[in-house]
Design a protein around this motif. Structure first.
Motif, PDB file in Angstrom:
ATOM      1  N   LYS A 199      -5.626   5.741  -6.912  1.00  0.00           N
ATOM      2  CA  LYS A 199      -4.297   6.338  -6.775  1.00  0.00           C
ATOM      3  C   LYS A 199      -4.338   7.815  -7.152  1.00  0.00           C
ATOM      4  CE  LYS A 199       0.551   5.449  -7.896  1.00  0.00           C
ATOM      5  NZ  LYS A 199       1.496   4.557  -8.620  1.00  0.00           N
TER       6      LYS A 199
ATOM      7  N   GLY B 282      -4.951   5.329  -1.819  1.00  0.00           N
ATOM      8  CA  GLY B 282      -4.152   4.180  -1.416  1.00  0.00           C
ATOM      9  C   GLY B 282      -4.435   2.951  -2.251  1.00  0.00           C
ATOM     10  N   TYR B 283      -3.848   1.836  -1.832  1.00  0.00           N
ATOM     11  CA  TYR B 283      -3.949   0.562  -2.557  1.00  0.00           C
ATOM     12  C   TYR B 283      -4.335  -0.533  -1.579  1.00  0.00           C
ATOM     13  CZ  TYR B 283      -2.489  -3.703  -4.900  1.00  0.00           C
ATOM     14  OH  TYR B 283      -2.475  -4.963  -5.448  1.00  0.00           O
TER      15      TYR B 283
ATOM     16  N   ASP C 115      -8.141   0.684  -9.252  1.00  0.00           N
ATOM     17  CA  ASP C 115      -6.890   0.928  -8.535  1.00  0.00           C
ATOM     18  C   ASP C 115      -6.237   2.233  -8.982  1.00  0.00           C
ATOM     19  OD1 ASP C 115      -7.063  -1.359  -6.998  1.00  0.00           O
ATOM     20  OD2 ASP C 115      -5.850  -2.580  -8.361  1.00  0.00           O
TER      21      ASP C 115
ATOM     22  N   GLY D 115       1.709   2.281  -3.445  1.00  0.00           N
ATOM     23  CA  GLY D 115       0.621   2.551  -4.372  1.00  0.00           C
ATOM     24  C   GLY D 115       0.331   1.440  -5.348  1.00  0.00           C
TER      25      GLY D 115
ATOM     26  N   ALA E   4       0.817  -1.215   0.000  1.00  0.00           N
ATOM     27  CA  ALA E   4       0.000   0.000   0.000  1.00  0.00           C
ATOM     28  C   ALA E   4       0.848   1.262   0.000  1.00  0.00           C
ATOM     29  CB  ALA E   4      -0.944  -0.008   1.197  1.00  0.00           C
ATOM     30  N   LYS E   5       1.955   1.237   0.736  1.00  0.00           N
ATOM     31  CA  LYS E   5       2.789   2.439   0.832  1.00  0.00           C
ATOM     32  C   LYS E   5       3.424   2.831  -0.500  1.00  0.00           C
ATOM     33  CE  LYS E   5       5.174   0.051   3.749  1.00  0.00           C
ATOM     34  NZ  LYS E   5       6.134  -0.417   4.792  1.00  0.00           N
TER      35      LYS E   5
END
Length: 335
Positions: A166, A171-172, A162, A40, A37-38
């Protein structure tokens, strides 16, 4: 029983399934979402390292079933090469150590069998596969032969969610985040439904994604990209993306009659899409099947279920010959 391993992307999963009753005796999945997630999105090298850490731990917990196994299976196509390697190599080692047959499973076929985790498959049927990497409509015959009726020329349905997430800084992974944001949104932005009025059986989400980008830039320039605008934009994007799926399916339903229609893949968890598809099938007099929410995304249970079909046909591969195939020509993906 059959033991299956799934590691095609960013989920490490192992399942043990009874080949006669389809009972899931053991199942575990470790998601890497928080780790990616960090950044992306999925970082292949990180995914590979996390698989090498997670899969042995899960396999250790499945060890009590080793003495009852009749085969070992693993996803070998399609997927990230560095991720597939971890699962395939573990399956090879296990098959050699326990002197068991080895089965390679097409990940996309696995999604189809997520509809039948606890039962015999019921073909013929139509299938919509919507995931992070694929969007396609399939016609599966009574004998299991598969014809691809439509696919995407660029982004997939799930991938577009997704990417829009972004753009909005959500986030992801973005699918669930966009869906949650859209719940309270108003349809005040005009976004195009891709290929509307075009009779080609094809999906395309890149133009819609670009339209969202342009709208975001306009809102930023006007200083109006607040939480309310983000909710409304998420609603309008979700509406347009789902309308695109439905538009082409309506055309397919005019050309083909299905007694039943299945919806699979991680993005099939979208409730708005499920509602639209349920209405479509009701109007067409067609039974609709959804994979259980827990097994919509990548998982080893669906790989085990698909592998049982290959086990019955004795479609085994020698460990030295089982190759990973990251990318497939879609027209040969189901051969």
């Amino acid at each position: 029983m059959i033991l299956a391993i799934e590691s095609s992307c960013d989920d490490s999963s192992v399942a043990v399934m009874d080949e006669r009753s389809f009972e899931l005796k053991f199942y575990e999945k470790i998601s890497q979402e928080a780790d990616h997630a960090k950044y992306g999105g999925v970082v292949p090298e990180l995914a590979a390292r996390l698989h090498t850490e997670a899969l042995p731990r899960i396999l250790q917990r499945a060890k009590p079933y080793f003495s009852e196994l009749s085969a070992v299976a693993a996803t070998n196509t399609p997927g990230l090469s560095v991720s597939l390697i971890g699962g395939v190599n573990m399956a090879k080692a296990l098959a050699l150590a326990l002197n068991l047959p080895l089965i390679g499973v097409n990940h996309l076929i696995g999604h189809v069998y997520s509809l039948f985790l606890g039962s015999e498959a019921r073909f013929p049927m139509g299938v919509l596969l919507v995931s992070g990497g694929h969007t396609m409509v399939l016609d599966i015959g009574a004998a299991g032969g598969i014809e691809i009726l439509a696919t995407t020329g660029d982004d997939s349905f799930g991938e577009s969610f997704d990417k829009v997430a972004k753009m909005l800084g959500l986030g992801y992974p973005g699918g669930a985040l966009i869906e949650e944001l859209a719940k309270d949104g108003e349809p005040r932005f005009e976004l195009p439904v891709p290929l509307k009025g075009d009779r080609r059986l094809e999906y395309s989400f890149s133009g819609l994604k670009n339209a969202v980008r342009v709208q975001i830039e306009k809102l930023k320039e006007a200083g109006e990209l607040d939480e309310r605008a983000m909710r409304d934009l998420a609603r309008c994007f979700e509406d347009a993306a789902c309308a695109h799926i439905l538009d082409k399916l309506q055309r397919i339903f005019e050309l083909r009659r299905f007694a039943r229609f299945g919806v699979v893949g991680g993005a099939s968890a979208n409730l708005h899409l499920r509602g639209l598809l349920t209405d479509l099938c009701e109007r067409a007099g067609c039974e609709i099947l959804f994979a259980p929410m827990k097994f919509c995304s990548d998982n080893a249970a669906m790989i085990a279920r698909a592998a049982i079909e290959k086990l019955r046909k004795k479609e085994f591969t020698a460990p030295a010959e089982l190759e990973i195939i990251p990318h497939l020509n879609l027209r040969s993906a189901f051969e």
